[in-house]
Each structure stands twice: as structure tokens, then as C-alpha cells.
Enzyme design. Structure first.
Site, PDB file in Angstrom:
ATOM      1  N   GLN A  78       0.841  -1.198   0.000  1.00 45.83           N
ATOM      2  CA  GLN A  78       0.000   0.000   0.000  1.00 45.83           C
ATOM      3  C   GLN A  78       0.875   1.247   0.000  1.00 45.83           C
ATOM      4  O   GLN A  78       1.283   1.748   1.047  1.00 45.83           O
ATOM      5  CB  GLN A  78      -0.952   0.010   1.200  1.00 45.83           C
ATOM      6  N   PHE A  79       1.155   1.753  -1.202  1.00 45.79           N
ATOM      7  CA  PHE A  79       2.037   2.911  -1.344  1.00 45.79           C
ATOM      8  C   PHE A  79       1.456   4.163  -0.698  1.00 45.79           C
ATOM      9  O   PHE A  79       2.186   5.080  -0.343  1.00 45.79           O
ATOM     10  CB  PHE A  79       2.380   3.169  -2.815  1.00 45.79           C
ATOM     11  N   THR A  80       0.150   4.221  -0.494  1.00 48.72           N
ATOM     12  CA  THR A  80      -0.477   5.423   0.064  1.00 48.72           C
ATOM     13  C   THR A  80      -0.133   5.646   1.538  1.00 48.72           C
ATOM     14  O   THR A  80      -0.412   6.725   2.075  1.00 48.72           O
ATOM     15  CB  THR A  80      -2.010   5.384  -0.100  1.00 48.72           C
TER      16      THR A  80
END
Length: 149
Positions: A78-80
Site C-alpha cells: 500500500q504505497f499510500t
């Protein structure tokens, strides 16, 4: 590297309507990979996750780890998690590792967690649009940052 660990009684992950992964009691781990992360961050977080004692013992105290309850693990990139929101209302993701750096670290995390837990873990697909349904047990949610041990 940041891990958001949720103790769950069940979880499913779908991609384009198709079931990709499903677990019963265990952890859903959302993993954010930073531009400065290395194999050392993977080793640190994998050890912390595998040893995390957040299941109840016979006295109702959080004192039991994932292996002791024969729990399962669902790992999702999850890059966010490294979003920057100080300026304006549109998040910036400049601190998130690019795929060419993040994918090898994500794959190393899968391998390392599988070894530490002693069984295959379930995963999402790196970069895919995923839908996760879960029942957070407790609720219990723990955040571990490898840069702040």
C-alpha cells in the site's frame, strides 16, 4: 517501511471481482515501502510482525502470537501509507518507493514472513486495484515503523 497490522477474524481480497486471497483468524498487514528502505527494514519488520503477541491467552490478556493460534497472514502492498498531505488537499506520494525498488522488497517480505511464520502467507498483487473485506477483531490495529524502532 511501515506496517499497519490488523488482527482479524477473517479477510478476503478481490481483484476485478475475482477472489485473490482469503484468510481466517490472523493478521491483515498493509505494507508501505519508503524510498530509503532496504533489506534491513524487511528483516526488522518481519521479525516484529511474526513475534507480535496480540491474541488473547487463557486469561484474556494479549499475550499470544500468530503461530500459537495457528493464524494466517494476508500481506498487501500500500504505497499510500507514505502520502504527504501538508500542502493542499491532493496527497503526494514522492516518499513511496517506485515499483522497481518496492517490488523486490515486497517479494523479500513475503519470503521472510513465510519463513518466520512457518507457512505460506496470502498476498495481494503489487500495484493492482484491490478490494479488501475484513472483520477487525477487537478492534486491534498496530502500526510499526522500521525507521522508529
Amino acid at each position: 517501511m511501515i506496517a499497519v497490522i490488523q488482527r482479524v477474524s477473517q479477510a478476503t481480497l478481490h481483484i476485478e471481482g475475482a477472489l485473490q486471497a482469503s484468510i481466517q483468524q490472523g493478521f491483515v498487514v498493509l505494507l508501505g515501502i519508503h524510498v530509503d528502505d532496504t533489506q534491513e527494514d524487511v528483516a526488522y519488520l518481519a521479525s516484529k510482525i511474526a513475534g507480535l503477541r496480540i491474541f488473547s491467552d487463557e486469561e484474556g490478556k494479549m499475550n499470544v502470537d500468530l503461530q500459537a493460534v495457528n493464524g494466517e497472514l494476508l500481506l498487501v502492498s500500500q504505497f499510500t501509507l507514505y502520502s504527504a498531505t501538508r500542502k493542499g488537499n491532493r496527497p503526494s506520494f514522492l516518499e513511496s518507493a517506485r515499483p522497481e525498488q518496492a517490488i523486490p522488497l515486497y517479494e523479500l517480505m513475503i519470503k521472510t514472513l513465510t519463513e518466520k511464520i512457518g507457512k505460506q502467507i496470502q498476498t495481494g498483487v503489487f500495484g493492482a486495484d484491490m478490494q479488501i473485506n475484513l472483520t477487525n477483531d477487537g478492534p486491534v490495529t498496530i502500526i510499526i515503523d522500521s525507521k522508529n524502532p
